[in-house]
Design a protein around this motif. Structure first.
Motif, PDB file in Angstrom:
ATOM      1  N   ALA A  34       0.832  -1.209   0.000  1.00 22.73           N
ATOM      2  CA  ALA A  34       0.000   0.000   0.000  1.00 22.73           C
ATOM      3  C   ALA A  34       0.869   1.262   0.000  1.00 22.73           C
ATOM      4  CB  ALA A  34      -0.921  -0.007   1.217  1.00 22.73           C
ATOM      5  N   VAL A  35       1.961   1.239   0.770  1.00 15.88           N
ATOM      6  CA  VAL A  35       2.874   2.391   0.788  1.00 15.88           C
ATOM      7  C   VAL A  35       3.505   2.587  -0.593  1.00 15.88           C
ATOM      8  CG1 VAL A  35       5.052   3.259   1.733  1.00 15.88           C
ATOM      9  CG2 VAL A  35       3.346   2.239   3.260  1.00 15.88           C
ATOM     10  N   LYS A  36       3.858   1.493  -1.234  1.00 13.35           N
ATOM     11  CA  LYS A  36       4.424   1.566  -2.586  1.00 13.35           C
ATOM     12  C   LYS A  36       3.433   2.213  -3.554  1.00 13.35           C
ATOM     13  CE  LYS A  36       5.945  -1.407  -6.404  1.00 13.35           C
ATOM     14  NZ  LYS A  36       6.128  -2.823  -6.850  1.00 13.35           N
ATOM     15  N   ARG A  37       2.176   1.787  -3.488  1.00  9.06           N
ATOM     16  CA  ARG A  37       1.150   2.351  -4.369  1.00  9.06           C
ATOM     17  C   ARG A  37       0.902   3.825  -4.054  1.00  9.06           C
ATOM     18  NH1 ARG A  37       1.342  -0.922  -8.570  1.00  9.06           N
ATOM     19  NH2 ARG A  37       0.712  -3.076  -8.092  1.00  9.06           N
ATOM     20  N   LEU A  38       0.975   4.192  -2.778  1.00 12.11           N
ATOM     21  CA  LEU A  38       0.808   5.587  -2.404  1.00 12.11           C
ATOM     22  C   LEU A  38       1.949   6.427  -2.974  1.00 12.11           C
ATOM     23  CD1 LEU A  38      -0.474   7.925  -0.871  1.00 12.11           C
ATOM     24  CD2 LEU A  38       0.708   7.130   1.194  1.00 12.11           C
ATOM     25  N   THR A  39       3.163   5.914  -2.879  1.00 19.93           N
ATOM     26  CA  THR A  39       4.331   6.631  -3.414  1.00 19.93           C
ATOM     27  C   THR A  39       4.182   6.870  -4.908  1.00 19.93           C
ATOM     28  OG1 THR A  39       5.754   5.633  -1.719  1.00 19.93           O
ATOM     29  CG2 THR A  39       6.842   6.578  -3.646  1.00 19.93           C
ATOM     30  N   GLU A  40       3.718   5.841  -5.630  1.00 21.53           N
ATOM     31  CA  GLU A  40       3.512   5.983  -7.071  1.00 21.53           C
ATOM     32  C   GLU A  40       2.454   7.049  -7.370  1.00 21.53           C
ATOM     33  OE1 GLU A  40       2.399   2.052  -8.121  1.00 21.53           O
ATOM     34  OE2 GLU A  40       4.459   1.272  -8.205  1.00 21.53           O
ATOM     35  N   THR A  41       1.411   7.066  -6.556  1.00 22.13           N
ATOM     36  CA  THR A  41       0.329   8.039  -6.769  1.00 22.13           C
ATOM     37  C   THR A  41       0.805   9.460  -6.482  1.00 22.13           C
ATOM     38  OG1 THR A  41      -1.250   6.327  -6.105  1.00 22.13           O
ATOM     39  CG2 THR A  41      -2.073   8.580  -6.210  1.00 22.13           C
ATOM     40  N   LEU A  42       1.624   9.624  -5.451  1.00 19.96           N
ATOM     41  CA  LEU A  42       2.148  10.949  -5.125  1.00 19.96           C
ATOM     42  C   LEU A  42       3.054  11.476  -6.239  1.00 19.96           C
ATOM     43  CD1 LEU A  42       2.932  10.396  -1.350  1.00 19.96           C
ATOM     44  CD2 LEU A  42       1.248  11.996  -2.279  1.00 19.96           C
ATOM     45  N   LYS A  43       3.810  10.581  -6.871  1.00 14.80           N
ATOM     46  CA  LYS A  43       4.707  10.995  -7.950  1.00 14.80           C
ATOM     47  C   LYS A  43       3.921  11.419  -9.190  1.00 14.80           C
ATOM     48  CE  LYS A  43       8.729   8.165  -6.690  1.00 14.80           C
ATOM     49  NZ  LYS A  43       9.584   7.006  -7.094  1.00 14.80           N
ATOM     50  N   ALA A  44       2.866  10.680  -9.496  1.00 13.04           N
ATOM     51  CA  ALA A  44       2.045  10.987 -10.676  1.00 13.04           C
ATOM     52  C   ALA A  44       0.590  10.676 -10.322  1.00 13.04           C
ATOM     53  CB  ALA A  44       2.490  10.161 -11.877  1.00 13.04           C
ATOM     54  N   PRO A  45      -0.142  11.645  -9.771  1.00 17.92           N
ATOM     55  CA  PRO A  45      -1.497  11.393  -9.264  1.00 17.92           C
ATOM     56  C   PRO A  45      -2.549  11.249 -10.361  1.00 17.92           C
ATOM     57  CG  PRO A  45      -0.894  13.689  -8.927  1.00 17.92           C
ATOM     58  CD  PRO A  45       0.323  13.009  -9.463  1.00 17.92           C
ATOM     59  N   THR A  46      -2.540  10.116 -11.025  1.00 18.20           N
ATOM     60  CA  THR A  46      -3.556   9.821 -12.040  1.00 18.20           C
ATOM     61  C   THR A  46      -4.685   9.005 -11.412  1.00 18.20           C
ATOM     62  OG1 THR A  46      -2.527   7.724 -12.690  1.00 18.20           O
ATOM     63  CG2 THR A  46      -1.751   9.722 -13.806  1.00 18.20           C
ATOM     64  N   PRO A  47      -5.882   9.005 -12.012  1.00 12.18           N
ATOM     65  CA  PRO A  47      -6.976   8.186 -11.475  1.00 12.18           C
ATOM     66  C   PRO A  47      -6.621   6.701 -11.416  1.00 12.18           C
ATOM     67  CG  PRO A  47      -7.837   9.787 -13.028  1.00 12.18           C
ATOM     68  CD  PRO A  47      -6.341   9.864 -13.132  1.00 12.18           C
ATOM     69  N   GLU A  48      -5.854   6.220 -12.418  1.00 10.12           N
ATOM     70  CA  GLU A  48      -5.494   4.798 -12.452  1.00 10.12           C
ATOM     71  C   GLU A  48      -4.605   4.440 -11.259  1.00 10.12           C
ATOM     72  OE1 GLU A  48      -6.533   6.165 -16.516  1.00 10.12           O
ATOM     73  OE2 GLU A  48      -5.149   6.891 -14.968  1.00 10.12           O
TER      74      GLU A  48
END
Length: 520
Positions: A380-394
């Motif tokens: 979950a932390v990994k997915r959050l980090t990815e979202t913070l870097k590029a906050p796309t809906p996907e």
């Protein structure tokens, strides 16, 4: 005393006549002409028998009257085994044949206050199926009604009773029938439905129950308990999805499958590879059948209908056009639910669970749970980090999926740690899921509307109007959700034993209370 092993299957009234023509049943022997059975269930005025899960029935047939006492049954996928005492009725209740001393004493103490509660009146056709020298099954097809006062419900069901063999043989036979007939297992007896009518109760959607785990269980026992619990939720909401207009059944049906999917995921290292792969695929496919119905309901209430409140007449017109397209899509989606009438998957899940090879399951359940929860948290932390870097809906959606697995697994394993802390943690994760929910709902709605544009179901300006209306809210929601996510994901995890090993658990608990300076 006899032990009755039976399995109940709901069949829609318009399909019940097909059951007797199925090759597996036609190969058996019908035991005689159809019988009319009139049953009356008795209890005390304050339903003491019902509270103790004891049923007292008086059955009238064209040739005799029978008194039957049944006690509580443990039911899985509609399959139940219960003690039963049946004797001729001679004008007054006689409980002398009940060889369970406490049950007999309980009934005799209340004999003078017994009153009728509900009745069932139905026609029964019965076949005996001799599958082999060691396996024999009775197939009973019941049609009629259950009533209490001026309220009534239809009876349309198939009941399988084991004459000879093992309970697994009953499941195998039922699975074969449900592959070609619209049969769905259900645990609610005719008597229970009568009591619901008597109490004027409506059977609602079934939500997840608290985890039944204990630290002394092995991980194999834990999986089997949790899988059985999930299957019961699946089964109950499946029947409601097919027979009720309450859309919450669809939602809870999907929740039951998501929870099973998370359960299979968290136990993946212990499960046989073939079992894990097959049921991950099957659960996903079942969930997709109801996916459109649920997505369209959410799209209506959360995306399109709010636009009807706009002061701009053009916005309202766009919303009405979108609702018209949505209604057409909903009709097609509801038609897809007919696939769920073939209840073989839930029966097959029950059978596979009984045959599950548990040799490779680890013995230490708390240690296994801590390791798996830590892994889900890292993901979950990994997915959050990815979202913070590029906050796309996907990416936000992938993070939300990771949160679901973490939340459900925290609920599964809560009793193994500090239950209150685990439950509170799961609630925080659920709140985080909700925060990201609108973003996903908005993205799904726009994707669907883009398809409608391509199909000429709506004009492009309608889709653009929906996008323009909700984009500011989606942007603000995303910013708030990401800040909340950073806070929740950085907190101490309640399953982690590192604090305990370092003596910090007691310190943290003391810090939660008022601390006053002690002055001598």
């Amino acid at each position: 005393m006899a032990t009755e092993v039976e399995l109940k299957l709901y069949c829609s009234p318009d399909a019940i006549a097909r059951v007797g023509t199925h090759p597996l049943i036609a190969a058996g022997v019908e035991t005689g002409p159809a019988k009319r059975l009139e049953n009356t269930y008795f209890d005390t005025p304050d339903l003491e028998l019902h509270q103790e899960r004891i049923a007292l029935r008086l059955r009238t047939t064209p040739t005799e009257q029978l008194q039957t006492v049944k006690c509580a049954a443990k039911s899985v996928a509609g399959l139940s085994a219960r003690p039963e005492w049946e004797t001729p009725y001679t004008g007054a209740f006689d409980f002398s044949a009940v060889d369970a001393r406490k049950v007999r004493a309980f009934l005799e103490e209340r004999q003078s206050s017994l009153v009728p509660v509900c009745t069932t009146s139905f026609e029964r056709r019965t076949w005996r199926i001799d599958i082999s020298k060691k396996i024999a099954i009775l197939v009973m097809v019941d049609t009629g009604q259950v009533s209490s006062g001026d309220r009534s419900l239809l009876i349309s069901e198939v009941e399988l009773e084991l004459v000879q063999g093992n309970p697994e043989d009953l499941l195998d036979f039922a699975t074969a029938l449900a592959t070609h007939l619209p049969l769905v297992p259900h645990d609610v007896s005719k008597a229970e439905r009568g009591y619901q009518l008597f109490l004027n109760q409506v059977l609602g959607p079934q939500k997840a129950s608290p985890s039944p785990l204990g630290a002394k269980l092995s991980s194999a026992e834990a999986f089997q308990f949790l899988a059985s619990q999930g299957m019961q939720m699946w089964q109950a909401n499946l029947l409601g999805t097919l027979t009720s207009q309450d859309q919450e059944f669809v939602h809870q049906f999907r929740v039951s499958l998501r929870r099973l999917n998370s359960l299979i995921k968290v136990f993946k290292p212990a499960l046989p590879g073939r079992y894990q792969a097959q049921w991950t695929k099957r659960v996903k496919a079942l969930s997709q059948i109801t996916g459109d119905v649920r997505d369209l309901d959410v799209m209506r209430s959360g995306i399109v209908e709010p636009m009807l409140q706009s002061d701009d007449p053009q916005i309202s017109l766009h919303a009405k056009a979108a609702l018209a397209a949505l209604d057409e899509a909903k009709k097609e989606a509801v038609e897809q639910l007919a696939q769920l009438q073939y209840g073989g998957p839930v029966l097959l899940f029950a059978r596979d669970l009984q045959d599950l090879d548990t040799d490779d399951f680890p013995k230490n359940l708390p240690r296994f749970a801590e390791k798996q929860l830590a892994g889900l948290h890292r993901n979950a932390v990994k997915r959050l980090t990815e979202t913070l870097k590029a906050p796309t809906p996907e990416r936000a959606h992938r993070f939300r999926i990771a949160l679901k697995h973490l939340r459900y697994s925290s609920e599964f394993f809560a009793p193994l740690f500090d239950n209150d802390e685990m439950v509170e943690y799961a609630k925080a994760i659920a709140g985080l899921q909700d925060a990201f929910g609108f973003i996903n709902d908005f993205h799904v709605a726009l994707s669907r509307m883009q398809d409608w544009v391509a199909q000429a179901a709506i004009r492009k300006e309608i889709r653009d109007a929906v996008a323009a209306w909700h984009t500011p809210q989606a942007q603000a929601t995303l910013a708030d959700a990401l800040h909340l996510a950073e806070s929740v994901m950085s907190r101490c995890q309640p399953w982690c034993t590192e604090c305990e090993r370092r003596g910090l658990t007691e310190i943290r608990r003391r810090m939660q209370h008022d601390i006053k300076l002690q002055v001598e």
